[in-house]
Design an enzyme around this catalytic site. Structure first.
Site, mmCIF file in Angstrom:
data_model
loop_
_atom_site.group_PDB
_atom_site.id
_atom_site.type_symbol
_atom_site.label_atom_id
_atom_site.label_comp_id
_atom_site.label_asym_id
_atom_site.label_seq_id
_atom_site.Cartn_x
_atom_site.Cartn_y
_atom_site.Cartn_z
ATOM 1 N N CYS A 1 0.833 -1.197 0.000
ATOM 2 C CA CYS A 1 0.000 0.000 0.000
ATOM 3 C C CYS A 1 0.873 1.255 0.000
ATOM 4 O O CYS A 1 1.991 1.229 0.505
ATOM 5 C CB CYS A 1 -0.863 0.042 1.244
ATOM 6 N N ARG B 1 4.939 0.077 -6.358
ATOM 7 C CA ARG B 1 4.964 -0.739 -5.138
ATOM 8 C C ARG B 1 3.954 -1.885 -5.175
ATOM 9 O O ARG B 1 4.032 -2.798 -4.380
ATOM 10 C CB ARG B 1 4.671 0.153 -3.925
ATOM 11 N N TRP C 1 -3.293 -2.532 -1.328
ATOM 12 C CA TRP C 1 -2.971 -3.924 -1.695
ATOM 13 C C TRP C 1 -3.748 -4.774 -0.695
ATOM 14 O O TRP C 1 -3.427 -4.793 0.487
ATOM 15 C CB TRP C 1 -1.461 -4.123 -1.562
ATOM 16 N N ASN D 1 -1.486 2.002 5.993
ATOM 17 C CA ASN D 1 -0.701 0.865 5.483
ATOM 18 C C ASN D 1 -0.420 -0.043 6.670
ATOM 19 O O ASN D 1 -0.097 0.444 7.746
ATOM 20 C CB ASN D 1 0.657 1.319 4.930
ATOM 21 N N GLY D 2 -0.494 -1.352 6.461
ATOM 22 C CA GLY D 2 -0.176 -2.281 7.541
ATOM 23 C C GLY D 2 -1.377 -3.137 7.900
ATOM 24 O O GLY D 2 -2.368 -3.186 7.157
ATOM 25 N N GLU E 1 17.088 -18.260 -7.963
ATOM 26 C CA GLU E 1 16.720 -16.921 -8.433
ATOM 27 C C GLU E 1 16.118 -16.988 -9.842
ATOM 28 O O GLU E 1 15.144 -16.296 -10.135
ATOM 29 C CB GLU E 1 17.953 -16.000 -8.381
ATOM 30 N N LYS F 1 12.378 -15.632 -10.652
ATOM 31 C CA LYS F 1 12.114 -14.596 -11.662
ATOM 32 C C LYS F 1 11.057 -15.083 -12.637
ATOM 33 O O LYS F 1 10.120 -14.372 -12.969
ATOM 34 C CB LYS F 1 13.384 -14.235 -12.448
ATOM 35 N N GLU G 1 7.441 -15.406 -10.983
ATOM 36 C CA GLU G 1 6.751 -14.209 -10.504
ATOM 37 C C GLU G 1 6.238 -13.302 -11.614
ATOM 38 O O GLU G 1 5.263 -12.585 -11.407
ATOM 39 C CB GLU G 1 7.609 -13.415 -9.509
ATOM 40 N N HIS H 1 16.744 -37.263 -5.912
ATOM 41 C CA HIS H 1 16.056 -37.662 -4.679
ATOM 42 C C HIS H 1 14.555 -37.422 -4.758
ATOM 43 O O HIS H 1 13.893 -37.303 -3.732
ATOM 44 C CB HIS H 1 16.671 -36.918 -3.487
ATOM 45 N N LYS I 1 6.048 -4.344 -4.359
ATOM 46 C CA LYS I 1 7.487 -4.096 -4.410
ATOM 47 C C LYS I 1 8.128 -4.241 -3.036
ATOM 48 O O LYS I 1 9.207 -4.794 -2.913
ATOM 49 C CB LYS I 1 7.754 -2.704 -4.986
HETATM 50 C C1 F6R Z 1 11.469 -10.755 -6.236
HETATM 51 C C2 F6R Z 1 11.529 -9.701 -5.231
HETATM 52 C C3 F6R Z 1 11.237 -10.073 -3.822
HETATM 53 C C4 F6R Z 1 12.131 -9.268 -2.860
HETATM 54 C C5 F6R Z 1 11.734 -9.558 -1.404
HETATM 55 C C6 F6R Z 1 12.622 -8.802 -0.429
HETATM 56 O O1 F6R Z 1 11.832 -10.283 -7.490
HETATM 57 O O2 F6R Z 1 11.774 -8.560 -5.520
HETATM 58 O O3 F6R Z 1 11.385 -11.442 -3.617
HETATM 59 O O4 F6R Z 1 13.463 -9.610 -3.076
HETATM 60 O O5 F6R Z 1 10.404 -9.188 -1.204
HETATM 61 O O6 F6R Z 1 12.556 -7.434 -0.665
HETATM 62 P P1 F6R Z 1 13.664 -6.443 -0.133
HETATM 63 O O7 F6R Z 1 14.919 -6.748 -0.883
HETATM 64 O O8 F6R Z 1 13.132 -5.083 -0.417
HETATM 65 O O9 F6R Z 1 13.825 -6.731 1.329
#
Ligand code: F6R
Length: 608
Positions: free
Chosen positions: A2, A27, A74, A100-101, A481, A485, A488, A504, A603
Site C-alpha cells: 500500500c 509498489r 494492496w 498501510n499495515g 533466483e 524470476k 513471478e 532424490h 514491491k
Molecule cells: C522478487 C523480489 C522479492 C524481494 C523480497 C525482499 O523479485 O523482488 O522477492 O526480493 O520481497 O525485498 P527487499 O529486498 O526489499 O527486502
C-alpha cells in the site's frame, strides 16, 4: 505494498495527490482512493489502476482543495472492492484515515465497538481503526490518535483527519515506513520518498510509535504516550530522472540493462588495487569486531535471500568464516541462538521488508552486531543497523528485483574480500580477485548481448507450464533466483534446486520436452553438473545450458546453450544470473503479462 500520500499547503491538492500516487504505483496495489478537505470531506475511490481513479476524479465536480490524502491499497482484509479501498471514515464521517499495515486485533476491537453501537460498512481493519479513533475522540484529535494506537497491535503507517479540526493532519507509524516532507508553507506525508522529492528534499522519517501533528504553520512530534520527540531532518537524495522509463518499454528491462553501470557505481571508491584492499567506510568503525566474528548469519526474503545465500558461500569460501543464511520470517520466530561475537547481516533492497526488519531486531536484542546491505538510503533497516554498506544501484521500480540482486551480491563479495584481507589474504591475492571484480560490469555487458538469442530460446518453450532450474555450489542460489524470476512475472511454475537433489525425487517430474535450465559454467563442480545433465537428457528433458564461452563440449549435451563470459567462480553469480533475468522477462512479455506489475505482488512487503 500500500502507498500513502497526504498534502497540506497552498497548491491544488488533487493533481499533486494523483501525481504522488503514480510515483507509488510500482509498489504494487489493486485499488486507489483520495479524500479532499475543503470545509467538506469529499472521497473518490476506484478499483484497479490509478488511471481509473484519475478518470473518476476528472468527472467529479468541485474537487478543489489545498489539503487531502490519497492511498493505493494492496488487499489484505476484504476483497478488492471500492468500499474496501481507502480513505476510510468512521460511521459518523468525523474521522477520515488512510492506513498501510495490518491491525492484528481488529476483530476484538470491532466486536467491542459494535457492542457500543458503532456500525461498519467495509470488511477492513482500517475502518475499525478509524472508528476506534472516533470513539476515543474527546475534542483533541492528536490525543485520540495516541490513545487509539495504545490499544492496537500490529503494524501501521497512518494519516488521520478530523472534521472538528479541519486544518490538521495527524500521522503515525509502527512498522510501515512514513516520511514527512517539509516544504515552504507546505507538508507532504508519504510512505515513499519518491512522492516527496518533486516538492521538497527536506524530510524526516517517523520512528516507530511516533505521532506527528501537522498544520500549515508547523508540526509537533511525540510518542503515542505523548512524550515530545525531535525528528532528525535529512536531505533526500533522489534524482527523479532515475525513476523515469526513458526509451525502455518496461522498468524491468531498463534495470536489467542498467546493471553494468549500476555495479560500476557500487564498486566506485571501494576497490583499492594499490593496497589490495576493499574500502567500506560504512563498516570501518566495526572492523575489529568483524575480524573477531565467530559466525555470520545472513537474513532476508525472496530475491534478497538468494543474494544472501551467495553471501554465505562467499564468506566461507573467501573469508573462511562460518556463515549461515536463513529466511528472516523463520529466523525471527525460531528462538535463534546468538553466540558471542556474532554478526547478523540483513540484506534488503527496500530496507522496509517487515520480516527482515524483525529478524534484525531479534538478533540485535540477543546481542549480535547488526549490519545492513541495503539499497534505499535512510530506510528503516538502514537506520536500525549498527553499520552497513549501501548498494548504490539507484531506485529499483520494476517489482521483480534485478539490479538490486547483482548489487547485493557485489556488496557481499566486497564484504567477504574485506574480511579475507583483514584476516589472512595477501595484498597480491586480494588484488588479483579485485581486478577480476572490477571487470564484472564489462562481463555483464557482454552477457546482455545474448538478448535476442535468449528471446528465441524462450519463444520455443514459453508455452510449457513447468520448468526446472538446476545448479551446484554458487549456482544453486542462482538457480533459485532464475526460478523465482520466471514464476513471478510469467506465472510459469518453476522450481530451482541443487542439481544433485534432483535424483532424490524431482527427477520423477521430467517428461518429454520439459525445459530444464542448468547453470553449467566452468567451476569446481562442472563435471558433476555434466553428469546431472546426462541424467535429465536421457529422460527426455529439454536442456537449456548457461555455459562458459569456449565450452564447445556442452553443445553435444544441451539442446540450447546460452554462453556467458569466463569469470572466476566466486564472482560468476553476477554474470550467470543475467540470462535468467532476460529469460523471465521475455517469457512474461511473450505471454502478455504486465512485467512491471505482476499480479498479487508488491514491491516492498511491509507486513509479515
Ligand atoms: C522478487 C523480489 C522479492 C524481494 C523480497 C525482499 O523479485 O523482488 O522477492 O526480493 O520481497 O525485498 P527487499 O529486498 O526489499 O527486502
Amino acid at each position: 505494498m500500500c502507498g500513502i500520500v497526504a498534502y497540506i499547503g497552498h497548491k491544488p491538492a488533487k493533481e499533486l495527490l494523483i501525481e504522488g500516487l503514480k510515483r507509488l504505483e510500482y509498489r504494487g496495489y489493486d485499488s486507489a482512493g483520495l479524500a479532499l478537505m475543503n470545509g467538506d470531506l469529499q472521497i473518490v475511490k476506484a478499483v484497479g489502476r490509478v488511471a481509473n481513479l484519475e478518470a473518476k476524479v476528472a468527472k467529479t465536480k468541485n474537487l478543489h482543495a489545498h489539503m487531502g490524502m490519497a492511498h493505493t491499497r494492496w488487499a489484505t482484509h476484504g476483497g478488492v472492492t471500492e468500499p474496501n479501498a481507502h480513505p476510510h471514515t468512521d460511521d459518523k464521517r468525523k474521522i477520515c484515515l488512510v492506513h498501510n499495515g495490518i491491525i492484528e486485533n481488529y476483530a476484538t476491537l470491532k466486536k467491542v465497538l459494535s457492542e457500543r453501537g458503532r456500525t461498519f460498512h467495509t470488511e477492513t481493519d482500517t475502518e475499525v481503526l478509524a472508528t476506534l479513533i472516533g470513539e476515543l475522540y474527546e475534542g483533541d484529535i492528536e490525543q485520540a490518535v495516541q490513545a487509539a494506537l495504545r490499544e492496537v497491535t500490529g503494524a501501521y503507517a497512518i494519516v488521520v483527519w478530523c472534521s472538528d479540526e479541519p486544518e490538521t493532519f495527524i500521522a503515525a507509524r509502527k512498522g510501515g515506513p512514513l516520511m514527512v516532507g517539509i516544504g515552504n508553507g507546505e507538508y507532504i506525508v508519504a510512505s515513499d520518498p519518491s512522492a516527496i522529492v518533486a516538492h521538497t528534499t527536506q524530510a524526516f522519517a517517523l520512528e516507530d510509535y511516533n505521532v506527528v501533528k501537522i498544520t500549515r504553520d508547523g508540526f509537533r512530534t511525540s510518542t503515542i504516550d505523548n512524550k515530545s520527540v525531535s525528528p532528525k531532518v535529512m536531505q533526500l537524495e533522489m534524482d527523479l530522472e532515475e525513476t523515469e522509463l526513458g526509451a525502455f518499454e518496461h522498468y524491468m528491462r531498463k534495470e536489467i540493462f542498467e546493471q553494468p553501470n549500476a555495479l560500476r557505481t557500487t564498486f566506485r571508491g571501494r576497490i583499492d588495487l594499490n593496497e589490495g584492499r576493499i574500502v567500506l567506510g560504512g563498516v570501518a568503525k566495526f572492523a575489529k569486531e568483524l575480524v573477531k566474528a565467530r559466525r555470520f548469519t545472513l537474513t532476508a526474503q525472496g530475491t534478497a535471500l538468494h543474494a544472501a545465500m551467495i553471501g554465505e558461500y562467499l564468506l566461507e569460501d573467501l573469508a573462511k568464516v562460518p556463515a549461515e543464511c536463513e529466511y528472516a520470517s523463520e529466523f525471527r520466530y525460531r528462538n535463534p541462538i546468538i553466540e558471542e561475537n556474532a554478526v547478523v547481516v540483513a540484506v534488503s533492497q527496500s530496507g522496509e521488508t517487515a520480516d527482515t526488519l524483525a529478524a534484525l531486531q531479534e538478533a540485535k536484542d540477543r546481542g549480535a552486531l547488526a549490519l545492513g546491505v541495503v539499497n534505499v538510503v535512510g530506510s528503516t533497516i538502514a537506520r536500525e543497523t549498527d553499520a552497513g554498506v549501501y548498494l548504490r544501484v539507484g531506485p529499483e521500480i520494476g517489482v521483480a528485483s534485478t539490479k538490486a540482486f547483482t548489487g547485493q551480491v557485489a556488496v557481499l563479495t566486497m564484504l567477504a574480500l574485506y574480511m579475507a584481507r583483514r584476516k589472512f589474504m595477501s595484498p597480491y591475492e586480494s588484488a588479483q580477485l579485485m581486478r577480476e571484480l572490477e571487470k564484472v560490469p564489462d562481463h555483464i555487458e557482454r552477457a546482455l548481448q545474448a538478448d535476442s538469442h535468449i528471446k528465441s530460446v524462450v519463444e520455443k518453450h514459453c508455452a510449457k507450464e513447468n520448468w526446472l532450474f538446476l545448479g551446484r555450489g554458487y549456482n544453486y542460489p542462482v538457480a533459485l533466483e532464475g526460478a523465482l524470476k520466471l514464476k513471478e512475472i510469467s506465472y510459469i511454475h518453476a522450481e530451482g534446486m541443487p542439481a544433485a537433489e534432483m535424483k532424490h525425487g524431482p527427477i520423477a517430474l521430467i517428461n518429454d520436452g520439459m525445459p530444464c535450465v542448468f547453470i553449467a559454467n566452468k567451476g569446481r563442480q562442472y563435471d558433476k553438473v555434466m553428469n546431472n545433465i546426462e541424467e535429465v537428457r536421457s529422460r527426455g528433458g529439454h536442456i537449456i545450458a548457461i555455459a562458459t564461452e569456449g565450452d564447445d563440449a556442452i553443445r553435444d549435451l544441451a539442446n540450447d546453450v546460452i554462453f556467458v563470459p569466463d569469470v572466476p567462480e566466486p564472482l560468476s553469480p553476477m554474470v550467470t544470473v543475467i540470462p535468467l533475468q532476460l529469460m523471465a522477462y521475455h517469457a512474461a512479455v511473450i505471454r502478455g503479462h504486465d512485467v512491471d506489475k505482476p499480479r498479487n505482488l508488491a514491491k516492498s512487503v511491509t507486513v509479515e
